[in-house]
Design a protein around this motif. Sequence first.
Motif, PDB file in Angstrom:
ATOM      1  N   ALA A  56      -1.912  -2.185  -9.376  1.00 15.39           N
ATOM      2  CA  ALA A  56      -2.493  -0.878  -9.048  1.00 15.39           C
ATOM      3  C   ALA A  56      -1.426   0.081  -8.533  1.00 15.39           C
ATOM      4  N   LEU A  57      -0.487  -0.416  -7.740  1.00 19.34           N
ATOM      5  CA  LEU A  57       0.594   0.441  -7.252  1.00 19.34           C
ATOM      6  C   LEU A  57       1.491   0.875  -8.398  1.00 19.34           C
ATOM      7  N   CYS A  58       1.780  -0.024  -9.334  1.00 18.46           N
ATOM      8  CA  CYS A  58       2.604   0.331 -10.489  1.00 18.46           C
ATOM      9  C   CYS A  58       1.911   1.390 -11.343  1.00 18.46           C
ATOM     10  N   VAL A  59       0.595   1.313 -11.456  1.00 20.56           N
ATOM     11  CA  VAL A  59      -0.159   2.328 -12.205  1.00 20.56           C
ATOM     12  C   VAL A  59      -0.049   3.684 -11.515  1.00 20.56           C
ATOM     13  N   ALA A  60      -0.201   3.705 -10.195  1.00 18.61           N
ATOM     14  CA  ALA A  60      -0.106   4.963  -9.458  1.00 18.61           C
ATOM     15  C   ALA A  60       1.279   5.584  -9.597  1.00 18.61           C
ATOM     16  N   LEU A  61       2.335   4.773  -9.555  1.00 20.91           N
ATOM     17  CA  LEU A  61       3.689   5.294  -9.691  1.00 20.91           C
ATOM     18  C   LEU A  61       3.959   5.787 -11.111  1.00 20.91           C
ATOM     19  N   ALA A  62       3.429   5.086 -12.110  1.00 17.74           N
ATOM     20  CA  ALA A  62       3.618   5.529 -13.490  1.00 17.74           C
ATOM     21  C   ALA A  62       2.925   6.873 -13.731  1.00 17.74           C
ATOM     22  N   ASN A  79      -2.355   4.737  -0.156  1.00 15.10           N
ATOM     23  CA  ASN A  79      -2.960   3.430   0.098  1.00 15.10           C
ATOM     24  C   ASN A  79      -1.919   2.360   0.372  1.00 15.10           C
ATOM     25  N   TRP A  80      -0.661   2.623   0.063  1.00 16.47           N
ATOM     26  CA  TRP A  80       0.407   1.641   0.263  1.00 16.47           C
ATOM     27  C   TRP A  80       1.440   2.183   1.241  1.00 16.47           C
ATOM     28  N   PRO A  81       2.086   1.299   2.019  1.00 15.96           N
ATOM     29  CA  PRO A  81       3.130   1.776   2.946  1.00 15.96           C
ATOM     30  C   PRO A  81       4.354   2.304   2.192  1.00 15.96           C
ATOM     31  N   THR A  82       5.149   3.110   2.882  1.00 14.55           N
ATOM     32  CA  THR A  82       6.290   3.767   2.255  1.00 14.55           C
ATOM     33  C   THR A  82       7.310   2.759   1.744  1.00 14.55           C
ATOM     34  N   TRP A  83       7.577   1.702   2.530  1.00 11.86           N
ATOM     35  CA  TRP A  83       8.601   0.737   2.121  1.00 11.86           C
ATOM     36  C   TRP A  83       8.195   0.023   0.838  1.00 11.86           C
ATOM     37  N   GLN A  84       6.901  -0.256   0.687  1.00 10.89           N
ATOM     38  CA  GLN A  84       6.442  -0.949  -0.518  1.00 10.89           C
ATOM     39  C   GLN A  84       6.547  -0.037  -1.742  1.00 10.89           C
ATOM     40  N   ARG A  85       6.198   1.237  -1.575  1.00 12.42           N
ATOM     41  CA  ARG A  85       6.334   2.184  -2.692  1.00 12.42           C
ATOM     42  C   ARG A  85       7.793   2.353  -3.079  1.00 12.42           C
ATOM     43  N   THR A  86       8.686   2.365  -2.087  1.00  4.69           N
ATOM     44  CA  THR A  86      10.116   2.548  -2.366  1.00  4.69           C
ATOM     45  C   THR A  86      10.678   1.378  -3.160  1.00  4.69           C
ATOM     46  N   LEU A  87      10.322   0.157  -2.788  1.00  8.94           N
ATOM     47  CA  LEU A  87      10.840  -1.016  -3.488  1.00  8.94           C
ATOM     48  C   LEU A  87      10.319  -1.087  -4.921  1.00  8.94           C
ATOM     49  N   VAL A  88       9.039  -0.732  -5.124  1.00  4.21           N
ATOM     50  CA  VAL A  88       8.487  -0.775  -6.480  1.00  4.21           C
ATOM     51  C   VAL A  88       9.055   0.360  -7.325  1.00  4.21           C
ATOM     52  N   ARG A  89       9.280   1.516  -6.703  1.00 12.31           N
ATOM     53  CA  ARG A  89       9.837   2.650  -7.443  1.00 12.31           C
ATOM     54  C   ARG A  89      11.299   2.408  -7.821  1.00 12.31           C
ATOM     55  N   HIS A  90      12.023   1.638  -7.005  1.00 17.34           N
ATOM     56  CA  HIS A  90      13.443   1.376  -7.250  1.00 17.34           C
ATOM     57  C   HIS A  90      13.676  -0.136  -7.251  1.00 17.34           C
ATOM     58  N   PRO A  91      13.394  -0.814  -8.350  1.00 17.06           N
ATOM     59  CA  PRO A  91      13.571  -2.275  -8.375  1.00 17.06           C
ATOM     60  C   PRO A  91      15.015  -2.713  -8.166  1.00 17.06           C
ATOM     61  N   ALA A  92      15.987  -1.851  -8.521  1.00 14.76           N
ATOM     62  CA  ALA A  92      17.389  -2.210  -8.281  1.00 14.76           C
ATOM     63  C   ALA A  92      17.671  -2.344  -6.789  1.00 14.76           C
ATOM     64  N   VAL A 107       8.405 -11.573   2.724  1.00  9.94           N
ATOM     65  CA  VAL A 107       8.194 -11.773   1.287  1.00  9.94           C
ATOM     66  C   VAL A 107       6.956 -12.641   1.054  1.00  9.94           C
ATOM     67  N   ALA A 108       6.831 -13.707   1.853  1.00  8.43           N
ATOM     68  CA  ALA A 108       5.668 -14.588   1.726  1.00  8.43           C
ATOM     69  C   ALA A 108       4.381 -13.854   2.068  1.00  8.43           C
ATOM     70  N   TRP A 109       4.427 -12.994   3.091  1.00  7.10           N
ATOM     71  CA  TRP A 109       3.232 -12.221   3.454  1.00  7.10           C
ATOM     72  C   TRP A 109       2.844 -11.280   2.324  1.00  7.10           C
ATOM     73  N   LEU A 110       3.832 -10.640   1.699  1.00  8.16           N
ATOM     74  CA  LEU A 110       3.537  -9.721   0.604  1.00  8.16           C
ATOM     75  C   LEU A 110       2.888 -10.447  -0.567  1.00  8.16           C
ATOM     76  N   VAL A 111       3.414 -11.624  -0.905  1.00  5.61           N
ATOM     77  CA  VAL A 111       2.847 -12.396  -2.016  1.00  5.61           C
ATOM     78  C   VAL A 111       1.466 -12.928  -1.646  1.00  5.61           C
ATOM     79  N   ALA A 112       1.313 -13.413  -0.421  1.00  5.01           N
ATOM     80  CA  ALA A 112       0.041 -14.010  -0.008  1.00  5.01           C
ATOM     81  C   ALA A 112      -1.085 -12.987   0.044  1.00  5.01           C
ATOM     82  N   SER A 113      -0.774 -11.721   0.310  1.00  3.32           N
ATOM     83  CA  SER A 113      -1.804 -10.683   0.390  1.00  3.32           C
ATOM     84  C   SER A 113      -2.062  -9.986  -0.942  1.00  3.32           C
TER      85      SER A 113
END
Length: 253
Positions: free
Chosen positions: A46-52, A147-160, A202-208
């Motif tokens: 869903a976050l990837c859809v919003a960024l696209a 709906n998502w925190p800034t750090w999570q949007r930043t990492l998905v927007r910039h995978p490098a 990382v584990a918390w992000l995957v688990a949620s």
Amino acid sequence: MTLVPRPLDRLRCLRPLDRAASLGLLVIALAGPPLAERAALELDPALCVALAWERGGGGEPVRVAKTEAHPGPFAVTPSDLPTPPDLLLVDPWNRPFVWAKVDYRYVNNPHRYKRPEDHAIDVRGFEALSLGPIPGGRGLRVLPQENWPTWQRTLVRHPALAALLAAAWLSVAWALLRAPPLRTRAREVALAALVALPAVPVAWLVASSDVARRLTAGLPLVLPAWLAVALTIVAPCLLLALGVRLVARPEAA
């Protein structure tokens, strides 16, 4: 005149374990960005859809007309409906977004609808959807990025950036694990736990994530699903750090 050793000569002088770690970091640096992008698609589509949608300049994803409804048929006429543009945007799976019809009625005050001043509202229009990873599914709505925190949007927007942070963490972790031995085993274990600590977020992000809930839905688990997934990620990292620190210390390499 002093000769400066070449990078290849330095690599040959390393111990076999350190050489393998250096090559592993090189692989992460090269293959990290596409792997991080793929992981984001699996963990939070869903976050990837919003960024696209934002990256393509789609604008407002929900376009509706609202009118007061009175007893009888819907009061919204076809001429009142906003016309969605022809979409040229593609979702994260390289398929075009689609417009779905929005058509419903709600009461502005459901607890006091008996009063004359209370009334229903007709809503008709269109909503942008991604077909998602599986064509023919229910589709994914374009949700607000708040709906998502800034750090999570930043990492998905910039995978490098995510790959760079992973490589930096592993570089520092390896330097700590290959440092001279400490006096007591308790300090050795504490150092290994410190190295494995970044695996916790990382584990918390995957688990949620939705994929974790989907994979653990039918499994008989003694622990809560989120805790079982988190421990499945953190425990191997801690054991690996302990193994490198206690079994393959510098003097034994």
